[in-house]
Design a protein around this motif. Structure first.
Motif, PDB file in Angstrom:
ATOM      1  N   UNK A   1      51.061  64.152  54.657  1.00 53.26           N
ATOM      2  CA  UNK A   1      52.163  65.003  55.127  1.00 53.26           C
ATOM      3  C   UNK A   1      51.853  65.679  56.461  1.00 53.26           C
ATOM      4  N   UNK A   2      50.600  66.120  56.721  1.00 54.01           N
ATOM      5  CA  UNK A   2      50.322  66.616  58.067  1.00 54.01           C
ATOM      6  C   UNK A   2      50.474  65.522  59.135  1.00 54.01           C
ATOM      7  N   UNK A   3      50.100  64.288  58.791  1.00 52.62           N
ATOM      8  CA  UNK A   3      50.273  63.187  59.748  1.00 52.62           C
ATOM      9  C   UNK A   3      51.756  62.899  60.004  1.00 52.62           C
ATOM     10  N   UNK A   4      52.563  63.014  58.966  1.00 52.56           N
ATOM     11  CA  UNK A   4      54.014  62.829  59.142  1.00 52.56           C
ATOM     12  C   UNK A   4      54.572  63.913  60.063  1.00 52.56           C
ATOM     13  N   UNK A   5      54.153  65.147  59.841  1.00 52.62           N
ATOM     14  CA  UNK A   5      54.603  66.252  60.696  1.00 52.62           C
ATOM     15  C   UNK A   5      54.115  66.046  62.132  1.00 52.62           C
TER      16      UNK A   5
END
Length: 169
Positions: A88-92
């Motif tokens: 999820x941090x990579x998606x953000x």
């Protein structure tokens, strides 16, 4: 626990489909990154790592790893939370880069997202109902700024930098 409620055949089928779809997508993203210009390559590589981490997570669940028994004698896949802690941090990050968002905002949203995932994990493993609800509320308190930033702040940045964004797509 004498018996643990484990994933059934339908769950194994779903995990298999998820694993295969993510594995194929990881390979496709690597291939696209290899042929992309420098500007687009960073997006493909970010997507590659998102899909690869999720692929590993699905493989772990499919192969009987990444879980433990928790209250109620049910199978709890903690590997999902490890997956979300990375993906999820990579998606953000990817959405922030695409939007042209400033680094301070991207990092702040990633921080809130990480706290949200941690709160979700803590709520999932908590035994006391009241404690579960507090973890849920902490998670929601972190979820709101993430959603607001993605829906409002990132969107406004895209609108103000429309020309650059349109060239990207």
């Amino acid at each position: 626990c004498t018996t643990i409620e484990e994933v059934g055949s339908t769950g194994v089928g779903a995990l298999t489909l998820g694993f295969l779809a993510l594995a194929v997508t990881s390979v496709v993203m690597v291939a696209k990154a290899a042929n992309a210009d420098a500007e687009r390559r960073k997006y493909y590589f970010t997507n590659t790592f998102i899909c690869a981490v999720a692929t590993f997570s699905y493989f772990a669940m499919l192969s009987g790893q990444g879980w433990t028994a928790i209250a109620g004698c049910r199978q709890f896949f903690y590997v999902r939370y490890l997956d979300w802690l990375v993906t999820t941090p990579l998606i953000i990050l990817n959405l922030g880069l695409i939007a042209g968002q400033d680094w301070v905002t991207i990092v702040a949203v990633i921080g809130a997202d990480v706290l949200m995932v941690i709160a979700g994990y803590m709520g999932a493993v908590s035994v006391v109902t009241t404690v579960k609800w507090f973890w849920f509320l902490f998670g929601m308190a972190m979820f709101l700024p993430v959603v607001y930033s993605l829906a409002r702040t990132f969107r406004e940045t895209v609108i103000t930098r429309k020309v650059r964004f349109l060239r990207l797509i």
